[in-house]
Motif scaffolding. Sequence first.
Motif, PDB file in Angstrom:
ATOM      1  N   GLU A   1      -7.787  -1.658   8.464  1.00  0.00           N
ATOM      2  CA  GLU A   1      -6.558  -1.824   7.687  1.00  0.00           C
ATOM      3  C   GLU A   1      -5.727  -2.992   8.220  1.00  0.00           C
ATOM      4  O   GLU A   1      -5.122  -3.745   7.449  1.00  0.00           O
ATOM      5  CB  GLU A   1      -5.735  -0.532   7.720  1.00  0.00           C
ATOM      6  CG  GLU A   1      -6.344   0.615   6.944  1.00  0.00           C
ATOM      7  CD  GLU A   1      -6.370   0.356   5.439  1.00  0.00           C
ATOM      8  OE1 GLU A   1      -5.678  -0.576   4.972  1.00  0.00           O
ATOM      9  OE2 GLU A   1      -7.082   1.076   4.731  1.00  0.00           O
ATOM     10  N   SER A   2      -5.693  -3.155   9.526  1.00  0.00           N
ATOM     11  CA  SER A   2      -4.942  -4.254  10.119  1.00  0.00           C
ATOM     12  C   SER A   2      -5.534  -5.599   9.716  1.00  0.00           C
ATOM     13  O   SER A   2      -4.805  -6.565   9.476  1.00  0.00           O
ATOM     14  CB  SER A   2      -4.908  -4.111  11.642  1.00  0.00           C
ATOM     15  OG  SER A   2      -4.231  -2.925  12.013  1.00  0.00           O
ATOM     16  N   PHE A   3      -6.859  -5.663   9.647  1.00  0.00           N
ATOM     17  CA  PHE A   3      -7.530  -6.882   9.191  1.00  0.00           C
ATOM     18  C   PHE A   3      -7.101  -7.208   7.757  1.00  0.00           C
ATOM     19  O   PHE A   3      -6.737  -8.360   7.442  1.00  0.00           O
ATOM     20  CB  PHE A   3      -9.049  -6.696   9.256  1.00  0.00           C
ATOM     21  CG  PHE A   3      -9.844  -7.896   8.809  1.00  0.00           C
ATOM     22  CD1 PHE A   3     -10.211  -8.881   9.714  1.00  0.00           C
ATOM     23  CD2 PHE A   3     -10.232  -8.022   7.489  1.00  0.00           C
ATOM     24  CE1 PHE A   3     -10.948  -9.987   9.298  1.00  0.00           C
ATOM     25  CE2 PHE A   3     -10.967  -9.125   7.060  1.00  0.00           C
ATOM     26  CZ  PHE A   3     -11.331 -10.101   7.967  1.00  0.00           C
ATOM     27  N   LEU A   4      -7.093  -6.207   6.880  1.00  0.00           N
ATOM     28  CA  LEU A   4      -6.690  -6.424   5.487  1.00  0.00           C
ATOM     29  C   LEU A   4      -5.212  -6.783   5.383  1.00  0.00           C
ATOM     30  O   LEU A   4      -4.816  -7.587   4.530  1.00  0.00           O
ATOM     31  CB  LEU A   4      -6.991  -5.176   4.663  1.00  0.00           C
ATOM     32  CG  LEU A   4      -8.473  -4.817   4.512  1.00  0.00           C
ATOM     33  CD1 LEU A   4      -8.626  -3.491   3.774  1.00  0.00           C
ATOM     34  CD2 LEU A   4      -9.236  -5.925   3.780  1.00  0.00           C
ATOM     35  N   LEU A   5      -4.389  -6.214   6.248  1.00  0.00           N
ATOM     36  CA  LEU A   5      -2.977  -6.572   6.263  1.00  0.00           C
ATOM     37  C   LEU A   5      -2.795  -8.026   6.682  1.00  0.00           C
ATOM     38  O   LEU A   5      -1.930  -8.732   6.153  1.00  0.00           O
ATOM     39  CB  LEU A   5      -2.211  -5.638   7.201  1.00  0.00           C
ATOM     40  CG  LEU A   5      -0.713  -5.910   7.364  1.00  0.00           C
ATOM     41  CD1 LEU A   5       0.006  -5.887   6.020  1.00  0.00           C
ATOM     42  CD2 LEU A   5      -0.085  -4.895   8.321  1.00  0.00           C
ATOM     43  N   GLY A   6      -3.615  -8.483   7.633  1.00  0.00           N
ATOM     44  CA  GLY A   6      -3.565  -9.890   8.010  1.00  0.00           C
ATOM     45  C   GLY A   6      -3.896 -10.796   6.832  1.00  0.00           C
ATOM     46  O   GLY A   6      -3.248 -11.829   6.609  1.00  0.00           O
ATOM     47  N   ARG A   7      -4.907 -10.430   6.065  1.00  0.00           N
ATOM     48  CA  ARG A   7      -5.259 -11.213   4.876  1.00  0.00           C
ATOM     49  C   ARG A   7      -4.106 -11.227   3.867  1.00  0.00           C
ATOM     50  O   ARG A   7      -3.777 -12.274   3.293  1.00  0.00           O
ATOM     51  CB  ARG A   7      -6.505 -10.637   4.211  1.00  0.00           C
ATOM     52  CG  ARG A   7      -7.797 -10.806   4.994  1.00  0.00           C
ATOM     53  CD  ARG A   7      -9.000 -10.414   4.148  1.00  0.00           C
ATOM     54  NE  ARG A   7      -9.150 -11.330   3.028  1.00  0.00           N
ATOM     55  CZ  ARG A   7     -10.034 -12.327   2.984  1.00  0.00           C
ATOM     56  NH1 ARG A   7     -10.860 -12.532   3.994  1.00  0.00           N
ATOM     57  NH2 ARG A   7     -10.095 -13.115   1.934  1.00  0.00           N
ATOM     58  N   ALA A   8      -3.490 -10.059   3.647  1.00  0.00           N
ATOM     59  CA  ALA A   8      -2.395  -9.978   2.683  1.00  0.00           C
ATOM     60  C   ALA A   8      -1.218 -10.852   3.113  1.00  0.00           C
ATOM     61  O   ALA A   8      -0.595 -11.532   2.289  1.00  0.00           O
ATOM     62  CB  ALA A   8      -1.946  -8.525   2.530  1.00  0.00           C
ATOM     63  N   THR A   9      -0.903 -10.839   4.415  1.00  0.00           N
ATOM     64  CA  THR A   9       0.200 -11.656   4.922  1.00  0.00           C
ATOM     65  C   THR A   9      -0.083 -13.137   4.709  1.00  0.00           C
ATOM     66  O   THR A   9       0.793 -13.898   4.253  1.00  0.00           O
ATOM     67  CB  THR A   9       0.429 -11.365   6.412  1.00  0.00           C
ATOM     68  OG1 THR A   9       0.680  -9.963   6.591  1.00  0.00           O
ATOM     69  CG2 THR A   9       1.593 -12.169   6.964  1.00  0.00           C
ATOM     70  N   ALA A  10      -1.299 -13.569   4.997  1.00  0.00           N
ATOM     71  CA  ALA A  10      -1.657 -14.970   4.782  1.00  0.00           C
ATOM     72  C   ALA A  10      -1.642 -15.317   3.298  1.00  0.00           C
ATOM     73  O   ALA A  10      -1.241 -16.424   2.918  1.00  0.00           O
ATOM     74  CB  ALA A  10      -3.027 -15.257   5.389  1.00  0.00           C
ATOM     75  N   ASP A  11      -2.066 -14.389   2.447  1.00  0.00           N
ATOM     76  CA  ASP A  11      -2.018 -14.638   0.998  1.00  0.00           C
ATOM     77  C   ASP A  11      -0.593 -14.918   0.537  1.00  0.00           C
ATOM     78  O   ASP A  11      -0.343 -15.819  -0.278  1.00  0.00           O
ATOM     79  CB  ASP A  11      -2.568 -13.425   0.238  1.00  0.00           C
ATOM     80  CG  ASP A  11      -4.076 -13.320   0.286  1.00  0.00           C
ATOM     81  OD1 ASP A  11      -4.728 -14.320   0.656  1.00  0.00           O
ATOM     82  OD2 ASP A  11      -4.603 -12.235  -0.040  1.00  0.00           O
ATOM     83  N   VAL A  12       0.363 -14.146   1.046  1.00  0.00           N
ATOM     84  CA  VAL A  12       1.763 -14.357   0.691  1.00  0.00           C
ATOM     85  C   VAL A  12       2.238 -15.712   1.207  1.00  0.00           C
ATOM     86  O   VAL A  12       2.923 -16.467   0.499  1.00  0.00           O
ATOM     87  CB  VAL A  12       2.634 -13.216   1.242  1.00  0.00           C
ATOM     88  CG1 VAL A  12       4.118 -13.572   1.181  1.00  0.00           C
ATOM     89  CG2 VAL A  12       2.371 -11.935   0.460  1.00  0.00           C
TER      90      VAL A  12
END
Length: 507
Positions: free
Chosen positions: A278-289
């Motif tokens: 989940e932390s990995f996916l959160l990192g992706r979401a943050t970079a997407d923003v």
Amino acid sequence: MTTPVPPTPATGYRPLVEATLPLLRDWLPRRRWFAGKGHPISAITPLAVTALPGPTGLARGTGTLLHLLLRVEQRQPGGGAPVVDVYQLLLGAHPDGPSGLHGADVPQDAVIGRITSGPHDGLVTYDAAYDPALTRRLLALLTSPQRLGPLRFSTLGGRLPAAAPGRVGTAEQSNTSIIYDAGAPAEAAILKLFRRVAPGLNPDLELSLALGRAGSSRIPAPLAWFEAELPDAPQEAPATLGVLTHFLREAEDGWELALRQIQLLDADPSRVGNFAAESFLLGRATADVHLALARSLPVTVLRRAEVESMAETMALRLDAACLAVPALGRHRDALRQVFRDLALAARGGLRLRAQRVHGDLHLGQVLRSARGWVLLDFEGEPAKTLDERRLPQPAVRDVAGILRSFDYAAAHARLADPAVAATWAARNREAFCAGYAATGAEDPTLDPVLLRAFETDKAVYEVVYEARHRPDWVSIPLAACARLATTTAHPAAVTPDTPTRQTPTEA
């Protein structure tokens, strides 16, 4: 005591407001969202009073709802000019008090007090954000563009739950969120009501609109907002008062999700890596923003003088924090070296791209929905001025915020074996940074000097915040400062005048 007389348009609302002001002197400083805790209020001045009528007007049976903009002055120790803030308040008033109004369950601390003199003797005043019948009126105004006195309502269209009663969310925050959820999930909405307001576009609205225009799926869709020109700042841009967005009913709060997972480790330490995906996916979401904001809004480069100035500002914040929280002083010299290392890197050629960022990112500002992680509340750090929060910043500031939040979760869980908690935090920090870099953004761990400086600055901010608002939590950031004071990092070699990739670039 005479029979309370509810105010009406004919009698005017100023007498009610004037009778409520003495009660507010005691009530305001006890609010979670009041910024000036610890300093006496010297004056409260109503800047604007606007009645928000319901479908049947302001009848005795439905209670009175007034929208107030209050200018609050506070004396400072040692004299000097008072600190002045403007606060927004929905003022409810009813002869029988808030209890039982249309089934409303108003908490006791939302009651401002009972008026004990004048024509409104016996009338109970309260924070009407907690009264579903009254907040329904505010939602109705947000369903179409219109003006009401100084208030201006704007909408982006879409389906809004116009008939839904409102309930205040339970999440701890420096503003108030009112949830309207009485129909289909597509119509559920949440209104973020800003309590402390200032002239100018609030970044929460500005960035939500920018991300919405960019088609980002990483935020709840913005639906409507309202604002007002402040009477004491007529030449300034209108102040944003509230933002209505889609409410993700089934989404889970990132902080609660992390805590629930980490607390399982006491029974089974082998689960220490379970949240890492989940932390990995959160990192992706943050970079997407970050990518979407960099495409939508201006990006700049901070050169040597600006980076050195940033490092010096961090050092000055540290000095002020040590005065406010003396326990931090034992680490002052070592933490100052962290910021000197950043200035040294600037003199060696470090250049930073800066862009609009979230500004106060942590696990309590993210939700795990069926479509993935989404980010909330782009207001920035409440303690900073509106102008400061709208400045472009290195994207690593948001990264540091999430990394600090993993540390918070690990410490707050209070596991029997602190080493297990520390391992959990380390694994999730690593996973988040890996997910962030997987989008094509710069791996934030490649520049330890920069990341350490922003983590330290965030931890110092947390020490002061917790000391003022949650003293029982201050040991968490103090422990982080002790760790950061003993961490070694050396300025990385940087080619002069070549910006580092602190603004994500598409792969």
